[in-house]
Design an enzyme around this catalytic site. Structure first.
Site, short mmCIF file in Angstrom:
data_model
loop_
_atom_site.label_atom_id
_atom_site.label_comp_id
_atom_site.label_asym_id
_atom_site.label_seq_id
_atom_site.Cartn_x
_atom_site.Cartn_y
_atom_site.Cartn_z
N SER A 31 0.84 -1.19 0.00
CA SER A 31 0.00 0.00 0.00
C SER A 31 0.88 1.25 0.00
O SER A 31 1.62 1.49 0.95
CB SER A 31 -0.90 0.00 1.24
N MET A 79 -12.17 4.52 0.15
CA MET A 79 -12.75 4.76 1.48
C MET A 79 -13.44 6.10 1.44
O MET A 79 -13.00 7.08 2.04
CB MET A 79 -11.64 4.71 2.54
N MET A 128 -9.03 8.25 0.44
CA MET A 128 -9.78 8.63 1.65
C MET A 128 -10.35 10.02 1.50
O MET A 128 -9.66 10.93 1.04
CB MET A 128 -8.85 8.59 2.86
N HIS A 144 -8.59 1.15 -3.46
CA HIS A 144 -9.45 0.93 -2.29
C HIS A 144 -10.12 2.26 -1.95
O HIS A 144 -9.48 3.15 -1.39
CB HIS A 144 -8.57 0.41 -1.14
N MET A 201 -11.33 -5.91 5.94
CA MET A 201 -10.50 -4.99 6.72
C MET A 201 -10.18 -5.63 8.06
O MET A 201 -11.08 -6.09 8.78
CB MET A 201 -11.22 -3.66 6.97
N ASP A 213 -6.65 -6.51 4.58
CA ASP A 213 -5.98 -5.19 4.64
C ASP A 213 -5.98 -4.66 6.06
O ASP A 213 -7.04 -4.48 6.66
CB ASP A 213 -6.76 -4.24 3.71
N ASP A 249 -4.82 3.65 -1.47
CA ASP A 249 -5.88 3.98 -0.51
C ASP A 249 -6.41 5.38 -0.76
O ASP A 249 -5.67 6.36 -0.67
CB ASP A 249 -5.31 3.91 0.91
N HIS A 263 -1.45 -1.34 -4.14
CA HIS A 263 -2.69 -0.95 -3.46
C HIS A 263 -2.69 0.57 -3.22
O HIS A 263 -1.74 1.11 -2.66
CB HIS A 263 -2.75 -1.70 -2.13
C1 DX5 Z 1 -6.03 1.41 6.07
C2 DX5 Z 1 -5.66 1.21 4.63
C3 DX5 Z 1 -4.58 0.21 4.48
C4 DX5 Z 1 -3.26 0.64 5.08
C5 DX5 Z 1 -2.51 -0.61 5.45
O1 DX5 Z 1 -7.04 2.35 6.13
O2 DX5 Z 1 -6.78 0.74 3.90
O3 DX5 Z 1 -4.42 -0.19 3.14
O4 DX5 Z 1 -2.49 1.43 4.24
O5 DX5 Z 1 -1.38 -0.25 6.19
P1 DX5 Z 1 -0.72 -1.27 7.22
O6 DX5 Z 1 -0.35 -2.49 6.47
O7 DX5 Z 1 0.46 -0.51 7.74
O8 DX5 Z 1 -1.75 -1.55 8.30
ZN ZN Z 2 -6.40 -0.21 1.90
#
Ligand code: DX5
Ligand code: ZN
Length: 220
Positions: A8, A68, A37, A66, A137, A175, A35, A33
């Site tokens: 990620s 969010m 947000m 992903h 998750m 994840d 993320d 990956h």
């Molecule tokens: C959390 C994200 C993850 C995050 C994972 O909200 O969706 O993808 O980056 O990071 P680690 O592996 O450090 O928990």
């Molecule tokens: Zn993620």
């Protein structure tokens, strides 16, 4: 059994994004990956379509987006155009889940559905035919570097049971807090794609980090 690892980039040095992506590509990463947000669905703001485009340009690896964000259906075209290969939406964030998933497929992308730690596997029971990936998750989304929540393991087991029983072509991905100490349990429960932020980008030696993770997951 082959395990795929999806580093990620949230944990990467974003000022050197292309280089960072290439280090994990060379180290054998399977997917990248990303993320996304919105500061509403999760208490953090990060990474938009322009960023996905930059990852797409940096590497030929599949880009795993992903989302969010609330109402992810509003942004599917943007992320598809930016070069996402897989677009995952949270069941908690979209009212008409089946419609959202089929739109992703209509855009020619793989469709993923994501479950927060407190959400039951039942939430995806009636969309199993509409998804290519289920992402479980194992932390509450919003930040990297959080602690793995072992209470999600029975959910991973249940989903693996459903997938195997009906021979479904669905990748089961996990994840959050995946690292050497937790990878094994996650794989034993049935996950086959591991997202890893800190466990990969938090380490200087990316080759070593990926090796450690694969070994922990039970891969030679
Ligand atoms: C959390 C994200 C993850 C995050 C994972 O909200 O969706 O993808 O980056 O990071 P680690 O592996 O450090 O928990
Ligand atoms: Zn993620």
């Amino acid at each position: 059994m082959s395990i795929r690892i999806a580093p990620s980039v949230l944990s990467a040095d974003l000022g050197r994004l292309a280089e960072e992506v290439r280090t994990v590509e060379r180290a054998g990463a399977d997917w990248i990956h990303v993320d996304v947000m919105d500061g509403r669905f999760v208490p953090n703001i990060a990474l938009g379509p322009g960023f996905v485009r930059a990852v797409r340009v940096a590497s030929p690896l599949p880009v795993d987006v992903h989302l969010m964000v609330v109402e992810p259906e509003r942004y599917l075209e943007d992320f598809a155009a930016a070069g996402a290969d897989l677009i995952s939406v949270h069941v908690e964030a979209t009212v008409h889940l089946q419609r959202t998933l089929s739109r992703i497929r209509a855009l020619g992308k793989r469709a993923g559905v994501v479950l927060n730690p407190s959400t039951s596997e039942e939430a995806v029971r009636y969309v199993l035919g509409d998804v290519d990936v289920i992402l479980v998750m194992s932390v509450n989304p919003g930040f990297s570097g959080q602690q793995f929540i072992p209470a999600v393991l029975p959910k991973i087991r249940k989903l693996r049971e459903w997938i195997d029983r009906d021979n479904l072509k669905i990748d089961l991905e996990v994840d959050g807090g995946v690292q050497a100490s937790t990878a094994r349990q996650v794989v034993e429960a049935g996950a086959r794609v591991l997202v890893a932020g800190n466990a990969v980008f938090g380490e200087k030696d990316r080759d070593e980090a990926m090796r450690v993770l694969r070994a922990a997951a039970g891969e030679p």
